[in-house]
Design an enzyme around this catalytic site. Structure first.
Site, PDB file in Angstrom:
ATOM      1  N   LEU A 103     -13.089 -17.408  30.647  1.00 41.40           N
ATOM      2  CA  LEU A 103     -13.746 -17.716  30.344  1.00 41.40           C
ATOM      3  C   LEU A 103     -13.419 -19.487  30.927  1.00 41.40           C
ATOM      4  CD1 LEU A 103     -15.515 -17.087  27.148  1.00 41.40           C
ATOM      5  CD2 LEU A 103     -16.269 -16.655  29.055  1.00 41.40           C
ATOM      6  N   ASP A 104     -13.768 -20.263  31.397  1.00 40.25           N
ATOM      7  CA  ASP A 104     -13.617 -21.028  31.860  1.00 40.25           C
ATOM      8  C   ASP A 104     -12.813 -22.076  31.297  1.00 40.25           C
ATOM      9  OD1 ASP A 104     -14.461 -20.679  34.170  1.00 40.25           O
ATOM     10  OD2 ASP A 104     -15.671 -21.928  33.992  1.00 40.25           O
ATOM     11  N   LYS A 105     -11.912 -22.661  31.825  1.00 39.63           N
ATOM     12  CA  LYS A 105     -10.931 -23.459  29.742  1.00 39.63           C
ATOM     13  C   LYS A 105     -11.599 -24.251  29.020  1.00 39.63           C
ATOM     14  CE  LYS A 105      -8.752 -27.147  31.244  1.00 39.63           C
ATOM     15  NZ  LYS A 105      -7.940 -28.509  32.457  1.00 39.63           N
ATOM     16  N   THR A 107     -14.594 -23.774  28.345  1.00 37.54           N
ATOM     17  CA  THR A 107     -16.192 -22.251  27.817  1.00 37.54           C
ATOM     18  C   THR A 107     -15.767 -22.039  26.416  1.00 37.54           C
ATOM     19  OG1 THR A 107     -17.207 -22.108  30.208  1.00 37.54           O
ATOM     20  CG2 THR A 107     -17.196 -21.229  27.891  1.00 37.54           C
TER      21      THR A 107
END
Length: 235
Positions: A103-105, A107
């Site tokens: 997951l993106d930072k 998200t």
């Protein structure tokens, strides 16, 4: 099994630090001080202690779900940002765990973590098409034909092949649930960008039949049940 390997497998010690601990007299086997990392031990019958504390053998793989908060990076090392593993203080051998996908930072939401590479592959492999559902808040109202376009597959910038069909459910004009069946780089954000919109917040709600535990606060995690693990296992 060699004693130094056992220690590196079941504690946070590296193989060299395990050998050093043995030389320092901090390790005992059946209450007798060990003298060499090459000493053979039987994990199921021998009693191993480090600094007077028993070391329990970890014979099974580990499976966790985390409610990932914003700001944490899905990596085992990063010199600039805190990691998801930084909140898992109670676990040992963190270097052997990995996130199932990323997951993106910025998200949040459901993140699976394991040391079982086969299980992880079953979830992330494109050929298995595991459904992943996200809740997204958008910068602009959603265009009228968004559901139809997503159900047909959209072409992302710098990608030739359209996405697999995705299911879009409107909560409001600027908040939606989106279910995708693949895991391209920044896929959800790029799908909405293809419609001329921008994702402001993104939260993963579920993977396959596994839904984020509503009792987990951001930054908290728990072990998966056997039923949850098997639900995502591809035979």
């Amino acid at each position: 099994m060699r004693l130094d390997k056992y220690l590196s497998d079941h504690t946070d010690l590296t193989r060299s630090l395990a050998s050093k601990s043995i030389r320092q007299g901090r390790v005992s086997v059946n209450r007798i001080k060990a003298k060499s990392g090459a000493q053979k031990i039987h994990p199921l019958s021998d009693h191993i202690q480090l600094n007077g504390e028993a070391i329990a053998a970890q014979l099974a793989n580990r499976y966790f779900m985390m409610n990932k908060p914003q700001g944490l990076v899905c990596a085992n090392s990063d010199g600039d940002h805190p990691l998801v593993f930084d909140v898992m203080h109670a676990e040992h051998n963190l270097q052997k765990l990995h996130t199932v996908g990323r997951l993106d930072k910025d998200t949040t939401g459901l993140l699976l973590i394991t040391d079982d590479g086969h299980w992880s592959h079953c979830i992330t492999s494109p050929k298995h098409h595991q459904a992943k559902t996200y809740r997204a808040r958008l910068a602009e109202p959603l265009i009228a034909e968004a559901e139809q376009l997503f159900s047909q597959g959209v072409t992302l910038k710098d990608d030739v092949k359209p996405t697999l069909p995705a299911q879009l459910e409107r909560i409001s004009e600027q908040e939606v649930l989106l279910t995708i069946h693949e895991g391209r780089y920044h896929q959800v954000k790029r799908m909405f960008a293809a419609l001329g919109n921008r994702v402001e917040t993104l939260h993963r709600h579920s993977i396959g039949s596994i839904t984020l535990d509503s009792d987990l606060l951001p930054g908290h995690y728990r072990a998966l049940s056997e039923q949850e693990v098997q639900a995502l296992q591809v035979k």
